[in-house]
Write an enzyme that holds these catalytic residues in place. Structure first.
Site, PDB file in Angstrom:
ATOM      1  N   LYS A 201       0.891  -1.173   0.000  1.00 47.23           N
ATOM      2  CA  LYS A 201       0.000   0.000   0.000  1.00 47.23           C
ATOM      3  C   LYS A 201       0.929   1.223   0.000  1.00 47.23           C
ATOM      4  CE  LYS A 201      -1.808   3.013   2.196  1.00 47.23           C
ATOM      5  NZ  LYS A 201      -1.593   4.468   1.931  1.00 47.23           N
ATOM      6  N   GLY A 254       6.946   5.493   8.219  1.00 44.53           N
ATOM      7  CA  GLY A 254       6.117   6.700   8.283  1.00 44.53           C
ATOM      8  C   GLY A 254       6.309   7.381   9.619  1.00 44.53           C
ATOM      9  N   GLY A 259       2.936   4.912  13.355  1.00 45.74           N
ATOM     10  CA  GLY A 259       3.644   3.670  13.662  1.00 45.74           C
ATOM     11  C   GLY A 259       3.151   3.041  14.959  1.00 45.74           C
ATOM     12  N   GLU A 276       9.852   1.805  10.773  1.00 43.16           N
ATOM     13  CA  GLU A 276      10.873   2.839  10.571  1.00 43.16           C
ATOM     14  C   GLU A 276      10.156   4.173  10.659  1.00 43.16           C
ATOM     15  OE1 GLU A 276      13.986   2.804  10.459  1.00 43.16           O
ATOM     16  OE2 GLU A 276      14.260   0.643  10.283  1.00 43.16           O
ATOM     17  N   CYS A 310      13.839  11.194   6.691  1.00 46.02           N
ATOM     18  CA  CYS A 310      13.911  10.934   8.140  1.00 46.02           C
ATOM     19  C   CYS A 310      15.336  11.054   8.628  1.00 46.02           C
ATOM     20  CB  CYS A 310      13.259   9.625   8.548  1.00 46.02           C
ATOM     21  SG  CYS A 310      13.506   8.317   7.421  1.00 46.02           S
ATOM     22  N   GLU A 412      10.136  16.676  15.045  1.00 49.75           N
ATOM     23  CA  GLU A 412      10.473  16.471  13.632  1.00 49.75           C
ATOM     24  C   GLU A 412       9.633  17.404  12.770  1.00 49.75           C
ATOM     25  OE1 GLU A 412       9.445  12.710  11.714  1.00 49.75           O
ATOM     26  OE2 GLU A 412      11.437  12.698  10.793  1.00 49.75           O
TER      27      GLU A 412
HETATM   28  C1  UN1 Z   1      14.338   8.193   4.604  1.00 46.77           C
HETATM   29  O1  UN1 Z   1      14.530   9.380   4.728  1.00 46.77           O
HETATM   30  O2  UN1 Z   1      13.280   7.694   4.990  1.00 46.77           O
HETATM   31  O3  UN1 Z   1      20.135   7.763   3.962  1.00 46.77           O
HETATM   32  C2  UN1 Z   1      15.294   7.276   3.934  1.00 46.77           C
HETATM   33  C3  UN1 Z   1      19.388   8.406   3.236  1.00 46.77           C
HETATM   34  C4  UN1 Z   1      18.640   7.697   2.135  1.00 46.77           C
HETATM   35  C5  UN1 Z   1      17.433   7.017   2.694  1.00 46.77           C
HETATM   36  C6  UN1 Z   1      16.552   7.936   3.494  1.00 46.77           C
HETATM   37  N1  UN1 Z   1      19.500   6.720   1.517  1.00 46.77           N
HETATM   38  O4  UN1 Z   1      19.237   9.603   3.371  1.00 46.77           O
END
Ligand code: UN1
Length: 525
Positions: A201, A254, A259, A276, A310, A412
């Site tokens: 999804k 997300g 989560g 994650e 993230c 965040e």
């Molecule tokens: C994310 O931001 O969810 O290390 C992943 C990084 C990328 C992956 C980010 N290769 O910034």
């Protein structure tokens, strides 16, 4: 539950409803779900539109707003395909994945362009996103000829002990919009190589990139039912997937808030759950650092992907001896970044994803302005004129003189906003670095190897960099974080196999008699 529903539902950059019939709208391409090897509309006949965040007049496509009925069908297809797929030898499964890798390489430029159109980040970065999916596919497909288990001595004579991996079953993959092909691949490829079947999804803001990935799976010859795609919203399609009794595992990327709902729903029905989630990542800049290099890293980490990673560098903790010099140069460079359409090669920073994101990020700019002592050193405005009139553009924003416990330094923001925080010593910087609820990525700029190793040891994060930004993880190393960033799992690397397979311990007793572990004494004579 009402609250839970709200948290699972993310507003998208589009409206929902029956397919419009006007001739202009009729030209908008319609995409379907992929269930049991067939491309099908949602049973309800509802659609949503996917618009370009750089210019919302540009509708990328119309996608099924799927409901529980569609999800149930997809899960049923995945369940039906499971036995045959798990009995397909892993090296054969991997051959199909290598073919998939070739298809991704062939289509890289088109997939990148389409991703920029639906997601906004600049072409170089969407090329990187597709490349990450390619890297993940090749690296993880190699596991088809490894998937190592182990042997170990048994307690009793004439007894053999070993451990083998077995697939989990039907896996539900819920993926975010910021890496719309890379992150689905991090989940999909290991799930498949381990012998699972899946229902994906994708985020409602970026279904096209996942559609491209799944279409490539079809072209690679992955059998019907092994990969299923159901587009839709979190509070309908996402929820139905998480609640489905036949979905043994949910892998979710997300927000930390969503989560938590996913995790507690999985806990209710004893499903495996890997999460994650958020980050509030720190770059520590010491007084002996190469300042220009640190500024390059800070700009790339804070404003790459418009800060929507993230792993973004949303906190820059700078030694007081170089603080003024660093902040001045950083602000000069941030001001010079060109904000615009990601498909224009001159653009440095693309739009943010949708109207909700603008609202949230601008809300944090206000919060920062109200904080006593913090100073908005540049940016802070939404750009709405000329080329920016129809998109979601926000200036790269730097807050200086920020204190570690201010909201903008704790929460965040997920946008092009970073905070510069002064520190007196490495110990203080490490304390600030660890002083948030997340633990994804951290970095230090220093020329002193002792300081670098000390910080590496003390930062409680899943990823750590020396003399490099907080972003840019590679697919053959584990990816994930501590505290509110995750729930102890790691994606990527070979460690991801521990999510998508379960261990089976096997004892073979070839003594021909009953041997009782822990009870029988072994005769040493
Ligand atoms: C994310 O931001 O969810 O290390 C992943 C990084 C990328 C992956 C980010 N290769 O910034």
């Amino acid at each position: 539950m009402a609250q839970a529903r709200k948290a699972l539902s993310k507003s998208a950059k589009r409206s929902q409803g029956r397919a419009p019939s006007s001739s202009a709208r009729a030209q908008v391409k319609t995409f379907h779900n992929y269930i049991g090897g067939e491309w099908v509309a949602s049973v309800s006949g509802e659609w949503f539109e996917n618009a370009n965040p750089a210019d919302t007049r540009d509708v990328v496509g119309r996608f099924p707003a799927s409901t529980a009925t569609d999800v149930n069908r997809a899960v049923e297809a995945a369940r039906a395909a499971f036995d045959r797929w798990r009995h397909t030898p892993a090296p054969r499964r991997a051959e199909l994945l290598f073919r998939l890798g070739e298809i991704l390489i062939r289509n890289k430029d088109r997939f990148a362009a389409e991703m920029t159109r639906e997601m906004g980040k600049v072409l170089k970065e969407t090329g990187g996103d597709v490349q990450e999916a390619i890297d993940c596919t090749y690296y993880t497909a190699g596991e088809g000829r490894r998937l190592h288990g182990f042997t170990t001595p048994a307690e009793m004579p004439n007894k053999f002990a070993m451990c083998v991996r077995q697939p989990v079953g039907v896996c539900g993959l819920i993926t975010p919009w910021n890496f719309p092909m890379a992150i689905p691949s991090w989940k999909l490829i290991p799930a498949l190589v381990c012998g699972n079947t899946v229902v994906i999804k994708p985020a409602e803001d970026t279904p096209l990139s996942t559609f491209n990935l799944v279409k490539a799976c079809e072209e690679a010859g992955i059998p019907a039912g092994v990969v299923n795609l159901v587009a839709g919203y979190g509070d309908t399609a996402g929820r139905a997937l998480v609640e489905h009794r036949d979905v043994r595992l949910i892998s979710f990327t997300g927000s930390t808030e969503t989560g938590r709902i996913v995790a507690s729903t999985c806990a209710d029905r004893n499903a495996i759950c890997s999460l994650e989630m958020g980050g509030k990542n720190v770059i520590i800049v010491m007084d002996d650092a190469d300042i220009d290099l640190a500024i390059e890293g800070a700009l790339w980490g804070a404003f790459g992907t418009s800060g929507q990673r993230c792993t973004a560098s949303s906190r820059l903790v700078v030694h007081k001896k170089v603080y003024k010099q660093f902040t001045k140069k950083l602000v000069e460079r941030a001001r010079a970044l060109r904000v615009g359409d990601g498909s224009d090669p001159n653009t440095d920073v693309g739009p943010v994803i949708n109207a909700d994101a603008v609202h949230k990020i601008m809300g944090y700019v206000e919060v920062g302005e109200r904080e006593d002592g913090a100073r908005r050193a540049c940016g802070g405005k939404r750009l709405e004129k000329g080329e920016h009139a129809h998109g979601y553009f926000i200036e790269p924003t730097v807050f200086a003189d920020v204190e570690a416990d201010m909201r903008i330094a704790q929460e965040e923001i997920f946008g092009p906003v970073t905070c510069v925080i002064p520190a007196d010593s490495l110990e203080e910087a490490i304390g600030i670095g660890n002083g948030v609820r997340y633990g994804l990525s951290a970095s230090i700029y220093t020329r002193d190897v002792n300081r670098a190793f000390h910080a590496m040891n003390e930062m409680y994060t899943g990823i750590f960099y020396v003399n490099s930004s907080t972003i840019g993880a590679e697919v053959h190393l584990p990816f994930g974080g501590t505290k509110a960033t995750g729930n102890g799992h790691r994606e990527a690397g070979t460690q991801v196999l521990d999510i998508f397979s379960e261990w089976k311990s096997v004892y073979v007793d070839y003594s021909g008699k009953l041997q009782r572990a822990q009870i029988d004494e072994v005769n040493f004579e």
